[in-house]
Design an enzyme around this catalytic site. Structure first.
Site, mmCIF file in Angstrom:
data_model
loop_
_atom_site.group_PDB
_atom_site.id
_atom_site.type_symbol
_atom_site.label_atom_id
_atom_site.label_comp_id
_atom_site.label_asym_id
_atom_site.label_seq_id
_atom_site.Cartn_x
_atom_site.Cartn_y
_atom_site.Cartn_z
ATOM 1 N N CYS A 49 0.828 -1.222 0.000
ATOM 2 C CA CYS A 49 0.000 0.000 0.000
ATOM 3 C C CYS A 49 0.856 1.265 0.000
ATOM 4 C CB CYS A 49 -0.905 0.015 1.219
ATOM 5 S SG CYS A 49 -2.003 -1.404 1.309
ATOM 6 N N ASN B 187 -10.152 0.392 1.801
ATOM 7 C CA ASN B 187 -8.700 0.485 1.618
ATOM 8 C C ASN B 187 -8.368 0.141 0.161
ATOM 9 O OD1 ASN B 187 -5.948 0.041 1.521
ATOM 10 N ND2 ASN B 187 -5.860 -1.120 3.431
ATOM 11 N N HIS C 261 -2.606 7.136 4.365
ATOM 12 C CA HIS C 261 -3.167 5.969 3.677
ATOM 13 C C HIS C 261 -4.467 5.595 4.377
ATOM 14 C CE1 HIS C 261 -3.854 2.116 2.035
ATOM 15 N NE2 HIS C 261 -3.339 1.416 3.040
HETATM 16 O O1 UT7 Z 1 -3.275 -1.232 3.977
HETATM 17 C C1 UT7 Z 1 -2.641 -2.366 4.431
HETATM 18 C C2 UT7 Z 1 -2.510 -2.347 5.859
HETATM 19 N N1 UT7 Z 1 -3.592 -3.031 6.520
HETATM 20 C C3 UT7 Z 1 -4.102 -2.487 7.604
HETATM 21 O O2 UT7 Z 1 -3.795 -1.388 7.962
HETATM 22 C C4 UT7 Z 1 -5.044 -3.294 8.459
HETATM 23 C C5 UT7 Z 1 -4.660 -3.110 9.912
HETATM 24 N N2 UT7 Z 1 -5.510 -3.848 10.803
HETATM 25 C C6 UT7 Z 1 -6.778 -3.429 11.075
HETATM 26 O O3 UT7 Z 1 -7.238 -2.436 10.541
HETATM 27 C C7 UT7 Z 1 -7.555 -4.207 12.099
HETATM 28 O O4 UT7 Z 1 -6.708 -5.125 12.747
HETATM 29 C C8 UT7 Z 1 -8.760 -4.975 11.488
HETATM 30 C C9 UT7 Z 1 -9.828 -3.991 11.046
HETATM 31 C C10 UT7 Z 1 -8.303 -5.811 10.315
HETATM 32 C C11 UT7 Z 1 -9.382 -5.881 12.548
HETATM 33 O O5 UT7 Z 1 -9.769 -5.121 13.668
HETATM 34 P P1 UT7 Z 1 -9.369 -5.622 15.136
HETATM 35 O O6 UT7 Z 1 -9.988 -4.680 16.075
HETATM 36 O O7 UT7 Z 1 -7.869 -5.740 15.153
HETATM 37 O O8 UT7 Z 1 -10.098 -7.014 15.229
HETATM 38 P P2 UT7 Z 1 -9.475 -8.462 15.445
HETATM 39 O O9 UT7 Z 1 -8.782 -8.931 14.211
HETATM 40 O O10 UT7 Z 1 -8.703 -8.476 16.729
HETATM 41 O O11 UT7 Z 1 -10.789 -9.312 15.641
HETATM 42 C C12 UT7 Z 1 -11.685 -9.081 16.745
HETATM 43 C C13 UT7 Z 1 -12.875 -9.989 16.593
HETATM 44 C C14 UT7 Z 1 -12.487 -11.459 16.347
HETATM 45 O O12 UT7 Z 1 -13.456 -12.262 17.003
HETATM 46 P P3 UT7 Z 1 -13.141 -12.908 18.438
HETATM 47 O O13 UT7 Z 1 -11.926 -13.774 18.232
HETATM 48 O O14 UT7 Z 1 -12.877 -11.757 19.338
HETATM 49 O O15 UT7 Z 1 -14.395 -13.662 18.746
HETATM 50 C C15 UT7 Z 1 -12.641 -11.623 14.867
HETATM 51 O O16 UT7 Z 1 -12.918 -12.952 14.492
HETATM 52 O O17 UT7 Z 1 -13.628 -9.584 15.443
HETATM 53 C C16 UT7 Z 1 -13.831 -10.735 14.592
HETATM 54 N N3 UT7 Z 1 -13.929 -10.265 13.218
HETATM 55 C C17 UT7 Z 1 -15.080 -9.857 12.666
HETATM 56 N N4 UT7 Z 1 -16.337 -9.786 13.164
HETATM 57 C C18 UT7 Z 1 -17.291 -9.327 12.352
HETATM 58 C C19 UT7 Z 1 -12.939 -10.138 12.311
HETATM 59 N N5 UT7 Z 1 -13.447 -9.653 11.161
HETATM 60 C C20 UT7 Z 1 -14.768 -9.486 11.368
HETATM 61 C C21 UT7 Z 1 -15.808 -9.014 10.556
HETATM 62 N N6 UT7 Z 1 -17.045 -8.945 11.092
HETATM 63 N N7 UT7 Z 1 -15.631 -8.602 9.291
#
Ligand code: UT7
Length: 347
Positions: A112, A282, A252
């Site tokens: 990115c 994104n 970004h």
């Molecule tokens: O441009 C390239 C660079 N990429 C980025 O900048 C992405 C950076 N990362 C992020 O923006 C965040 O980490 C995410 C948006 C991808 C995820 O947010 P998070 O607050 O870090 O969530 P997480 O991955 O820790 O997941 C929390 C919970 C999990 O469930 P449990 O284990 O707590 O029960 C996931 O399974 O949210 C769940 N989850 C979802 N729930 C509903 C993950 N994706 C989803 C979803 N809908 N789409």
């Protein structure tokens, strides 16, 4: 020395819009989760007859028009993309040929961060006097490498293209500066496992869904919140600028929580920060030039303004740039184009 500035910009996004509600029908997610965790409400998705190059070509033509230049004026085309039309030839060559540009053309891949990396190269070429006008494009068809059954990634990304023309600006008051960084030890946190020389395409790689984006979201999140703030401070120091010199800050567009955290740490006033992730998701290397274009359309960029931008992503890579808006044509304030109605969801 000449001083490189951004002389014009253009963007293109596909017509088709996929909303969070559409995604609720496809995977176990909710509008509430996506909005609160990322800030995204909808994203655009390429049509079957579109590609990274077709979007890049349209955005580039618009950037040339905005800059008041013709194709004969362009000396070099650089396309930043992680989703090229082909492994080779380079997407930049397709853009060069379609627009009838006579000059060099190459792709650059830094996840990115590709657009800011490419802008730094264009800026160095123009500042050194080696080239007069360089076309820099960020274009991505991420929907083509998304696993639409994986809720942790498919809700995040969108397709689109943005382009700028970098030229020496007669009104510039400082030398553009860039800070580039990489940490390959984090490469596995965001990758496309198969299809390269390490893991060529096979029946197994297809069966194991290894041709789609894999991301360790929280790891990338922690990395991003750290580097956005650090790189911003470093590029300001390098350019001899203070926070109050920033006319517009374009990060970004990956997650509003990453942007908010970095902006608070560095102390950039909120009204100087441009965010449009809600409508595009994104778009990887396209997110910063798309934001530049929209900031210009909204009258938030005028000749001589200082633009600070920060990218981060796969590699892991990051980059910050401080450069002036050097347009020759001032725009009146315009409204953002009306959004297009939802026409379907990916299958
Ligand atoms: O441009 C390239 C660079 N990429 C980025 O900048 C992405 C950076 N990362 C992020 O923006 C965040 O980490 C995410 C948006 C991808 C995820 O947010 P998070 O607050 O870090 O969530 P997480 O991955 O820790 O997941 C929390 C919970 C999990 O469930 P449990 O284990 O707590 O029960 C996931 O399974 O949210 C769940 N989850 C979802 N729930 C509903 C993950 N994706 C989803 C979803 N809908 N789409």
């Amino acid at each position: 020395m000449n001083r490189a500035t951004i002389r014009g910009c253009g963007m293109y996004v596909p017509e088709r819009v996929v909303t969070n509600q559409d995604l609720e029908e496809m995977v176990d997610t909710s509008d509430e989760w996506i909005t609160s965790r990322t800030g995204i409400k909808e994203r655009h998705v390429v049509a079957p007859d579109e590609s990274t190059s077709s979007m890049a070509i349209t955005a580039s033509q618009r950037a040339l028009d905005d800059a008041g230049l013709e194709t004969k004026d362009i000396d070099l085309v650089i396309v930043g993309t992680a989703t090229p039309d082909y492994q080779f030839p380079a997407t930049a060559c397709l853009v060069q040929d379609s627009l009838g540009i006579e000059g060099g053309a190459f792709d650059l891949e830094a996840g990115c961060t590709s657009f800011v990396y490419a802008l730094s190269i264009a800026s160095a070429y123009v500042s050194s006097g080696m080239y007069r006008n360089v076309l820099v494009v960020g274009s991505e068809s991420l929907s083509r490498i998304l696993d639409w059954t994986d809720r942790s990634t498919c809700v995040l990304f969108g397709d689109g293209a943005g382009a700028v023309v970098v030229s020496a600006g007669p009104y510039s008051t400082f030398d553009p500066q860039f800070v580039l960084g990489s940490d390959g030890s984090g490469g596995k946190a965001l990758c496309l496992p198969a299809g390269g020389s390490a893991m060529p395409a096979s029946t197994e790689t297809i069966g194991d869904r290894l041709h789609f984006i894999r991301m360790a979201g929280p790891e990338v999140f922690r990395f991003a919140t750290r580097v956005v703030g650090d790189a911003t401070r470093q590029v300001l120091d390098k350019a001899g600028l203070e926070i109050e010199d920033i006319d517009i800050f374009i990060p970004h567009q990956a997650n509003t929580r990453i942007i908010d955290s970095a902006v608070r740490r560095v102390g950039i006033p909120e009204d100087r920060v441009f965010i449009n992730i809600d409508r595009y998701g994104n778009t990887s290397s396209a997110s910063i030039p798309i934001a530049l274009y929209e900031a210009r359309q909204q009258g938030k960029l005028k000749r001589g303004d200082t633009v600070v931008m920060v990218g981060f992503g796969a590699g892991l890579t990051w980059a910050a740039g401080a450069i002036q808006w050097g347009t020759h044509v001032e725009l009146q304030r315009q409204e953002v184009p009306v959004q297009i109605e939802v026409v379907g969801v990916p299958v």
